[in-house]
Design an enzyme around this catalytic site. Structure first.
Site, mmCIF file in Angstrom:
data_model
loop_
_atom_site.group_PDB
_atom_site.id
_atom_site.type_symbol
_atom_site.label_atom_id
_atom_site.label_comp_id
_atom_site.label_asym_id
_atom_site.label_seq_id
_atom_site.Cartn_x
_atom_site.Cartn_y
_atom_site.Cartn_z
ATOM 1 N N GLN A 99 0.835 -1.197 0.000
ATOM 2 C CA GLN A 99 0.000 0.000 0.000
ATOM 3 C C GLN A 99 0.876 1.256 0.000
ATOM 4 O O GLN A 99 1.638 1.499 0.936
ATOM 5 C CB GLN A 99 -0.960 0.039 1.184
ATOM 6 C CG GLN A 99 -2.028 1.118 0.967
ATOM 7 C CD GLN A 99 -2.936 1.335 2.154
ATOM 8 O OE1 GLN A 99 -2.468 1.701 3.224
ATOM 9 N NE2 GLN A 99 -4.225 1.135 1.964
ATOM 10 N N TYR A 186 -6.156 11.180 3.406
ATOM 11 C CA TYR A 186 -4.742 11.470 3.141
ATOM 12 C C TYR A 186 -4.589 12.191 1.789
ATOM 13 O O TYR A 186 -5.581 12.607 1.194
ATOM 14 C CB TYR A 186 -3.923 10.183 3.238
ATOM 15 C CG TYR A 186 -3.956 9.612 4.642
ATOM 16 C CD1 TYR A 186 -3.432 10.332 5.719
ATOM 17 C CD2 TYR A 186 -4.571 8.387 4.909
ATOM 18 C CE1 TYR A 186 -3.495 9.843 7.018
ATOM 19 C CE2 TYR A 186 -4.634 7.889 6.216
ATOM 20 C CZ TYR A 186 -4.096 8.622 7.260
ATOM 21 O OH TYR A 186 -4.171 8.138 8.548
ATOM 22 N N ARG A 233 -7.394 1.961 -3.049
ATOM 23 C CA ARG A 233 -8.322 2.017 -1.922
ATOM 24 C C ARG A 233 -9.013 3.378 -1.903
ATOM 25 O O ARG A 233 -8.364 4.415 -1.938
ATOM 26 C CB ARG A 233 -7.594 1.791 -0.595
ATOM 27 C CG ARG A 233 -8.586 1.436 0.531
ATOM 28 C CD ARG A 233 -7.896 1.153 1.848
ATOM 29 N NE ARG A 233 -8.599 0.114 2.589
ATOM 30 C CZ ARG A 233 -8.771 0.110 3.904
ATOM 31 N NH1 ARG A 233 -8.298 1.093 4.647
ATOM 32 N NH2 ARG A 233 -9.408 -0.879 4.508
ATOM 33 N N GLY A 322 -9.747 -6.236 9.436
ATOM 34 C CA GLY A 322 -8.684 -5.471 10.063
ATOM 35 C C GLY A 322 -8.352 -5.949 11.460
ATOM 36 O O GLY A 322 -7.427 -6.727 11.662
ATOM 37 N N ARG A 323 -9.116 -5.492 12.457
ATOM 38 C CA ARG A 323 -8.802 -5.822 13.853
ATOM 39 C C ARG A 323 -8.806 -7.327 14.109
ATOM 40 O O ARG A 323 -8.044 -7.805 14.944
ATOM 41 C CB ARG A 323 -9.781 -5.101 14.781
ATOM 42 C CG ARG A 323 -9.600 -3.594 14.734
ATOM 43 C CD ARG A 323 -10.435 -2.852 15.742
ATOM 44 N NE ARG A 323 -10.157 -1.418 15.645
ATOM 45 C CZ ARG A 323 -10.388 -0.550 16.610
ATOM 46 N NH1 ARG A 323 -10.881 -0.966 17.759
ATOM 47 N NH2 ARG A 323 -10.107 0.723 16.445
#
Length: 367
Positions: A99, A186, A233, A322-323
């Site tokens: 990424q 971002y 993404r 994810g988590r």
């Protein structure tokens, strides 16, 4: 879980299953130099049974860094470190996507070369946003993001080249795929959003102009590695980091069609629920599915059951977790057996060493 655990053709490669490890910032790069280290190799190797691992966000330049201890890919040492990670994942027969990240205004002069100001499409500070810095005396702090300076038009080609050079290094390191991070507030997302991009040149104003930089970056990466290895993404309706895009879903659909025309490998959607954004509608999901014929990955608090249903319905080709992947290196096996999941410890998410990183138990170690 017959759909979730079935193989998936992505680009020219075949993934063992449709379980994706989402990109997870863990702030454990070796210092000095933000270099991937042996600890990181072990972490990714442990999770290589995922159909695809997406690496933690990796800054394409020192300018692109917004959090201390995150890895980069713009030096020889960083490239060598990432090659060790890739080799480790491949030794376990896994696939891994790099990424590529530039944080833009979500940064601080302490993270920049010569204490320069962060850069952004426009000189607008991200209110109520923080970045992680380490002061010269070693004191860590969650610091308020500073006001950025607006990038000059003449700087844009050099910015695109930062991504190109990182892709060249990533190709040498052996990555299977390359994910352009255009989400979560971002830099590339800042160019896309109506409230963070106030430019009046070719990169501002209309949706097409605001999306221009993302497509230029994507084309630069495609030029290096081929469209069949490139993903992006996006995070439509994302509202953290002071994002308030009035054309969020329209821009996602516009970009999805542009990505489809390029024959790209995948589109990875970070759903807005965890950040408080407006949930994505079924109509939008179907429109996105119609716009993009490559692999469509959704990420957003999915369970095994909701992931299976999304893939069975055809709206998703894969689901990112994810988590769950922080605490369950053998997540695929746990899903296969309907076994209980380890609970993640939030106090060890960012920074530190092996604890909370490579010491979560596997099912086999519980036997």
């Amino acid at each position: 879980m017959s759909h979730l655990l079935s193989p998936l053709k992505m680009g020219k490669q075949t993934l063992a299953n449709r379980v994706v490890m989402a990109p997870l910032t863990r702030s454990r790069a070796a210092q000095p130099g933000d270099v991937p280290q042996a600890l990181n190799v072990e972490y990714y190797k442990q999770r290589a049974s995922a159909g695809l691992i997406v690496t933690e966000a990796t800054q394409v330049s020192r300018q692109g860094q917004g959090y201390a201890l995150t890895p980069g890919l713009y030096t020889d040492q960083q490239e060598a470190g990432w090659k060790n990670v890739v080799d480790g994942v491949h030794a376990e027969k896994g696939h891994i996507s790099l990424q590529l990240w530039h944080v833009g205004r979500i940064s601080h002069s302490l993270l920049q070369e010569n204490n320069a100001a962060p850069v952004a499409p426009s000189a607008i500070q991200a209110s109520n946003s923080q970045c992680f810095v380490i002061h010269p005396d070693g004191t860590p702090e969650q610091a308020t993001c500073e006001t950025p300076r607006a990038l000059d038009l003449a700087e844009i080609p050099g910015l695109v080249d930062q991504y190109r050079q990182a892709a060249i290094r990533g190709k040498r390191a052996g990555f299977d795929f390359f994910e352009v991070h255009a989400a979560n507030g971002y830099l590339l997302h800042q160019f896309l959003s109506t409230n963070t991009n106030q430019r009046t040149d070719a990169y501002g104003g209309s949706l097409e102009n605001r999306a221009r930089l993302i497509l230029e970056v994507v084309d630069a990466v495609i030029e290096v590695v081929g469209a069949d290895k490139v993903g992006v993404r996006l995070s439509p309706n994302f509202v953290a980091h002071d994002l308030a895009d009035t054309e969020s879903e329209q821009s996602a659909l516009y970009l999805a069609k542009a990505f489809d025309q390029r024959g790209m490998a995948y589109l990875h959607i970070a759903e807005p629920d965890w950040a408080g954004g407006e949930p994505l509608t079924e109509a939008f999901r179907q429109a996105l599915r119609a716009a993009f014929s490559g692999c469509l990955i959704w990420c957003g608090n999915y369970t095994a059951e909701t992931a299976e249903a999304a893939i069975k319905s055809g709206v998703a080709d894969a689901i990112a977790f994810g988590r769950s992947y922080i605490a369950n290196p053998d997540l695929v096996e746990r899903l296969r057996l309907d076994a209980p999941l380890n609970k993640p410890d939030p106090s060890t998410f960012y920074g530190g060493g092996a604890e909370g990183y490579i010491d979560y138990p596997f099912l086999s170690s519980n036997a």
